[in-house]
Scaffold this active site. Structure first.
Site, PDB file in Angstrom:
ATOM      1  N   SER A 102     -45.423  98.213   8.386  1.00  0.00           N
ATOM      2  CA  SER A 102     -46.053  97.060   7.776  1.00  0.00           C
ATOM      3  C   SER A 102     -45.910  97.003   6.264  1.00  0.00           C
ATOM      4  O   SER A 102     -44.829  96.758   5.746  1.00  0.00           O
ATOM      5  CB  SER A 102     -47.525  97.007   8.206  1.00  0.00           C
ATOM      6  N   LYS A 143     -43.152  96.764  12.147  1.00  0.00           N
ATOM      7  CA  LYS A 143     -44.274  95.828  12.262  1.00  0.00           C
ATOM      8  C   LYS A 143     -44.156  94.773  11.172  1.00  0.00           C
ATOM      9  O   LYS A 143     -44.421  95.047  10.008  1.00  0.00           O
ATOM     10  CB  LYS A 143     -45.616  96.548  12.153  1.00  0.00           C
ATOM     11  N   ASP A 148     -33.229  95.233  -0.376  1.00  0.00           N
ATOM     12  CA  ASP A 148     -32.508  93.967  -0.506  1.00  0.00           C
ATOM     13  C   ASP A 148     -32.089  93.700  -1.941  1.00  0.00           C
ATOM     14  O   ASP A 148     -31.018  93.137  -2.200  1.00  0.00           O
ATOM     15  CB  ASP A 148     -33.368  92.804   0.009  1.00  0.00           C
TER      16      ASP A 148
END
Length: 442
Positions: free
Chosen positions: A298, A323, A309
């Site tokens: 999470s 998650k 990224d």
């Protein structure tokens, strides 16, 4: 006192969550129910009355209702749930990161509470509680028969109130009685140290104190190692089950100078919220390696995904938990609360990690010790019954082994990261190239 089920294995990650800070209001408007819905509600009422009036023993009516509510919510996904007043209070304590207690990290072993470590400068440490002690009685009541949660609740309490522990200690010929006065315990969300020329920071959870603790860790590391000697940083997110969404955003922003951190998308296709970073990299562009494994879930995946990224950090380890949902905490009457999945989150490249997880740039497996061989220590969202199917989810699923050795010398993932930072190992993924950042153009 801080709840800690195990040093080695991630706990049950069913409750791992990225929680929104904006709390819904009681009595939020919903779409009007149709006639079929009212017919089903009438059936439920009929069944409830029959159980209440005819079951072989008088049932606990409050428990019946709570279980019915939870049955409805858990049929949606594994992370939506009803929190009664006690559970809601416990959730608020965990996210706040401070409470009245003793200051010990514990686990359960042989039906006794075992002290993993007393936290420095807390009532337990000052009273002489030692790592390895077994607590057999709490205020005269036997620990055997209690769950770890029950024992934790008994040791927590109002500040300036006394508690007596009966301790069994190796080498002692009889039980030791220790009286302690509870005080405010502030749990450190970030543990850090200097490993010669590398700063190591481990985020254990995303509470209200995580960002402040991280800032302090960076400041202290900079004081201990001159800038020209500091090779870089390791950010350890392994076994981190998640926490507050805003803290995940702030932690990511600590290392990013620009661009999107994460976006959340709700039921309405137009309901998209984007969180962007602000100018300023708090570690001054120093190399950064992020460690993840099957226990990283999470909020920790939000951080790892954003830094990956943006090509700001190299992610090392194994596939994360996967998650990718956000829960909103909605207050209810009598201090209860509804934890409801209201959105999915997406990394800056526009990818959902729901049921897939973060794939490390460099995969490094951590062998299991002999006593764990043959045991299933893999954790992943995709194996949870009723989980929301992710857009990127495949038959491979998400997650990996959720194990970290207690001794750094045995930690292959950590040592691989240290060797990369020191130039003792090379890999095309390190250092990452920010010019090749993968951003979402939508």
């Amino acid at each position: 006192m801080m709840r800690k089920l195990s040093l080695l294995l991630a706990g049950a990650l069913m409750g791992a969550t990225a929680m929104g800070l904006v709390y819904g209001a009681p009595g939020s408007t919903a779409n009007a129910a149709g006639s079929e819905t009212y017919r089903q509600l009438a059936i439920f009422g009929d069944i409830f009355e029959r159980v209440r009036g005819q079951y072989v023993t008088p049932p606990d009516e409050k428990s019946l209702i709570e279980n019915a509510i939870n049955g409805m919510l858990t049929s949606l996904d594994p992370h939506s749930s009803y929190l009664n007043a006690e559970a809601a209070k416990d959730m608020r304590v965990q996210t706040k990161g401070e409470f009245g207690g003793l200051g010990i990290e514990v686990t359960m072993e042989n039906e006794l509470v075992k002290v993993i470590t007393p936290i420095d400068d807390t009532p337990a440490a000052k009273a002489g509680v030692l790592a390895g002690d077994f607590i057999s009685k709490i205020d005269g009541e036997e620990v055997r028969g209690l769950t770890l949660n029950d024992a934790v609740e008994k040791m927590r309490g109002l500040i300036n109130t006394p508690i007596k522990l009966t301790i069994l200690r190796e080498g002692a010929d009889k039980p030791i009685e220790i009286s302690i006065v509870r005080d405010v315990i502030k749990v450190k969300a970030v543990k850090f140290r200097v490993d010669n020329d590398v700063g190591y920071m481990k985020i254990t959870s995303f509470t209200e104190k995580t960002f402040d603790d991280l800032q302090n860790a960076i400041e202290q590391i900079k004081k201990q190692v001159p800038d020209d000697k500091l090779k870089g940083y390791v950010l350890d997110l392994r076994l981190n089950p998640g926490g507050l969404l805003d803290q995940a955003v702030s932690v990511s922003d600590t290392f990013l100078d620009r661009g999107e951190i994460v976006s959340t998308r709700g039921r309405d296709p137009k309901d998209i919220t984007r969180f962007d970073s602000r100018a300023g990299d708090d570690i001054d562009g120093k190399p950064l390696i992020v460690l993840v494994n099957g226990g990283s879930a999470s909020a920790s995946e939000i951080v790892a995904g954003a830094l990956q990224d943006h090509r700001r950090a190299t992610v090392v380890g194994t596939q994360s938990f996967g998650k990718g949902s956000v829960q909103t905490i909605i207050p209810l009457a009598e201090n209860g609360a509804l934890r409801l999945t209201t959105a999915l989150y997406y990394t800056p490249s526009g990818k959902s990690i729901q049921g897939k997880g973060i794939t490390p740039d460099i995969k490094v497996d951590q062998p299991l010790p002999a006593d764990l061989q043959g045991r299933d220590v893999t954790r992943g969202e995709s194996e949870l019954k009723g989980h929301i199917k992710g857009a990127e989810e495949s038959d491979t699923g998400s997650g990996s082994a959720a194990y970290v050795p207690p001794e750094p010398k045995d930690d292959l993932q950590l040592n691989y990261a240290l060797e990369l930072l020191r130039g003792q190992k090379t890999d095309p993924a390190f250092p990452p190239n920010p010019d090749k950042a993968v951003m979402n153009n939508q």
